[in-house]
Motif scaffolding. Structure first.
Motif, PDB file in Angstrom:
ATOM      1  N   ARG A  20      34.656  41.020  33.992  1.00  8.91           N
ATOM      2  CA  ARG A  20      35.749  40.965  34.961  1.00  8.91           C
ATOM      3  C   ARG A  20      35.274  41.512  36.303  1.00  8.91           C
ATOM      4  O   ARG A  20      34.546  42.514  36.329  1.00  8.91           O
ATOM      5  CB  ARG A  20      36.922  41.822  34.481  1.00  8.91           C
ATOM      6  N   ARG A  21      35.748  40.890  37.363  1.00  7.51           N
ATOM      7  CA  ARG A  21      35.352  41.334  38.699  1.00  7.51           C
ATOM      8  C   ARG A  21      36.055  42.637  39.063  1.00  7.51           C
ATOM      9  O   ARG A  21      37.251  42.802  38.806  1.00  7.51           O
ATOM     10  CB  ARG A  21      35.703  40.250  39.727  1.00  7.51           C
ATOM     11  N   ALA A  22      35.303  43.551  39.625  1.00  6.38           N
ATOM     12  CA  ALA A  22      35.864  44.834  40.060  1.00  6.38           C
ATOM     13  C   ALA A  22      36.481  44.668  41.435  1.00  6.38           C
ATOM     14  O   ALA A  22      35.772  44.644  42.453  1.00  6.38           O
ATOM     15  CB  ALA A  22      34.776  45.901  40.098  1.00  6.38           C
ATOM     16  N   ARG A  24      37.883  43.561  44.913  1.00  2.00           N
ATOM     17  CA  ARG A  24      37.295  42.568  45.818  1.00  2.00           C
ATOM     18  C   ARG A  24      35.847  42.963  46.058  1.00  2.00           C
ATOM     19  O   ARG A  24      35.480  43.403  47.157  1.00  2.00           O
ATOM     20  CB  ARG A  24      38.065  42.554  47.147  1.00  2.00           C
ATOM     21  N   SER A  25      35.019  42.873  45.036  1.00  5.75           N
ATOM     22  CA  SER A  25      33.612  43.254  45.188  1.00  5.75           C
ATOM     23  C   SER A  25      32.761  42.177  44.554  1.00  5.75           C
ATOM     24  O   SER A  25      33.261  41.240  43.929  1.00  5.75           O
ATOM     25  CB  SER A  25      33.344  44.587  44.473  1.00  5.75           C
ATOM     26  N   GLY A  26      31.482  42.334  44.683  1.00  5.98           N
ATOM     27  CA  GLY A  26      30.561  41.387  44.054  1.00  5.98           C
ATOM     28  C   GLY A  26      30.230  41.755  42.621  1.00  5.98           C
ATOM     29  O   GLY A  26      29.461  41.057  41.958  1.00  5.98           O
ATOM     30  N   VAL A  27      30.798  42.851  42.149  1.00  3.33           N
ATOM     31  CA  VAL A  27      30.387  43.388  40.846  1.00  3.33           C
ATOM     32  C   VAL A  27      31.324  42.933  39.738  1.00  3.33           C
ATOM     33  O   VAL A  27      32.541  43.046  39.854  1.00  3.33           O
ATOM     34  CB  VAL A  27      30.388  44.944  40.893  1.00  3.33           C
ATOM     35  N   GLN A  28      30.740  42.459  38.654  1.00  5.16           N
ATOM     36  CA  GLN A  28      31.528  42.197  37.449  1.00  5.16           C
ATOM     37  C   GLN A  28      31.144  43.220  36.397  1.00  5.16           C
ATOM     38  O   GLN A  28      29.969  43.579  36.271  1.00  5.16           O
ATOM     39  CB  GLN A  28      31.238  40.797  36.925  1.00  5.16           C
ATOM     40  N   GLY A 222      38.455  48.080  41.886  1.00  4.10           N
ATOM     41  CA  GLY A 222      38.564  47.885  40.443  1.00  4.10           C
ATOM     42  C   GLY A 222      39.239  49.097  39.824  1.00  4.10           C
ATOM     43  O   GLY A 222      39.344  50.159  40.444  1.00  4.10           O
ATOM     44  N   THR A 296      39.883  46.453  35.113  1.00  3.68           N
ATOM     45  CA  THR A 296      38.569  45.792  35.147  1.00  3.68           C
ATOM     46  C   THR A 296      37.818  46.046  33.850  1.00  3.68           C
ATOM     47  O   THR A 296      37.217  45.152  33.269  1.00  3.68           O
ATOM     48  CB  THR A 296      37.717  46.353  36.311  1.00  3.68           C
TER      49      THR A 296
END
Ligand SMILES: NC(=O)c1ccc[n+]([C@@H]2O[C@H](COP(=O)([O-])OP(=O)(O)OC[C@H]3O[C@@H](n4cnc5c(N)ncnc54)[C@H](OP(=O)(O)O)[C@@H]3O)[C@@H](O)[C@H]2O)c1
Length: 334
Positions: A20-22, A24-28, A222, A296
């Protein structure tokens, strides 16, 4: 004897893990993460620590949640993690998301606790040495410090990220207004809060009622839930007494006086409902958290690979009918 080199499962991303995406970031992040607060320190056999960490990674649990004071004893979960880095995980560092924190008592004197720049900077350096890492993926302020100006704590997080010692900043257990201020402060300095961490489970709905969960979602952060099983209460662990090897028997963070008749009745009711859904109570408790898309990741604790295996099965069914949700609300409130 030469120790076998760890070979992670080639199907580690095909075992059903959901990412799941944290915010509004690029990290899942994996929907389930592994926390090392208990059962990963010097009081454990290293073989069990290693077995659980390998099992987790082999099943797509790539987020490992640590803090300076995890063990017990303080620092030793990070030391064991450093051993794992050297023995197993170094070739896979870029597949891993590793968190640490500072905010609770760690060393004596005025610079080993709370939220000063002096403490946070020194603590992260110590953590990185123990974990044998050049950088952490996320560094959290572990708790809000009412005495230190919030700007000082937050500016330390900003400077830590700018120095490259952590890639992202996180906050844990901040009250709503401090969370709001912190999100704004960090975003204005281009170091937005990646993760807000709080205690959230069927028995503790505070993140909903206090508004911290909604604020995280609205602000693009997240949200990670800790103690999702209420330290083991929301499992079958205490249905028939207090097992000798349980956290409650240890009596440190989970005291036996919480296990009242009323509490047992709540646990039994939820356990029956879980069984009707074809889940264990632990699976249902985790699935319930994950049914909220604002969550998240859910950070589980565990004392065995069997528990991690049980918890992973939660991902197979995270939907609930409205009747089930109503029943869960009634049962968990008691
Ligand atoms: N930011 C913060 O301030 C903060 C605070 C607390 C925790 N955390 C993070 O959250 C992580 C998880 O917290 P937690 O350990 O309290 O989580 P938890 O998942 O609520 O409780 C974990 C305990 O529940 C029992 N358990 C787990 N799975 C089970 C299963 N399938 N069946 C039966 N029993 C099961 C085990 O107890 P036994 O050990 O008795 O077997 C395990 O140690 C921590 O490790 C830490 O990373 C953060």
């Amino acid at each position: 004897m030469i120790e076998p080199v760890y070979q992670p499962s080639p199907s580690r991303y095909e075992n059903g893990m959901i990412f799941r995406r944290a915010g509004r970031s690029g990290v899942q992040l994996p929907a389930l993460s592994l926390g090392m607060w208990h059962n990963f320190g010097s009081e454990q056999t290293f073989s069990n620590v290693q077995e659980m960490a390998h099992y987790a990674f082999d099943h797509g649990i790539v987020y490992f949640d640590l803090a300076n004071n995890y063990g017990p004893a303080y620092g030793t979960a990070e030391e064991n993690f450093g051993r794992l880095m050297e023995r197993s995980f170094r070739p896979y560092r870029d597949e891993m998301f590793i968190a640490t924190k500072a905010g609770y008592d760690m060393w004596p004197g005025p610079y080993g606790n709370w939220g000063s720049r002096k403490y946070l900077m020194a603590s992260l350096d110590q953590s990185l040495r123990r974990m044998k890492l050049d950088y952490a993926d996320v560094f959290y302020s572990h708790r809000y410090d009412p005495e230190t100006p919030l700007e000082e704590t937050l500016q330390a997080l900003v400077d830590i990220v700018r120095s490259g010692k952590a890639l992202y900043a996180g906050l844990s257990r901040y009250p709503l207004e401090a969370e709001r201020f912190a999100f704004r402060y960090l975003a204005e300095r281009d170091v937005p809060c990646l993760l807000f961490q709080d205690k959230y489970n069927l028995f503790n709905r505070e993140p909903e009622t206090s508004g911290v969960l909604s604020l995280a979602a609205e602000s693009g952060s997240g949200f990670v839930a800790f103690s999702p099983l209420a330290q083991g209460l929301l499992t079958g662990r205490y249905l028939n007494g207090i097992p000798q090897d349980s956290r409650m028997a240890e009596g440190r963070s989970l005291r036996s006086d919480v296990l009242t008749d009323a509490m047992l009745a709540r646990i039994r009711g939820l356990n029956d409902l879980a069984r009707r859904r074809g889940q264990t109570l632990a699976e249902m408790a985790l699935a319930w958290l994950l049914s909220d898309k604002r969550v998240t990741s859910v950070i589980i604790g565990a004392s065995s690979t069997a528990q991690i295996a049980d918890n992973l099965r939660a991902l197979e069914n995270t939907s609930f009918s409205s009747e089930e949700l109503t029943e869960i609300d009634a049962l968990s409130r008691g």
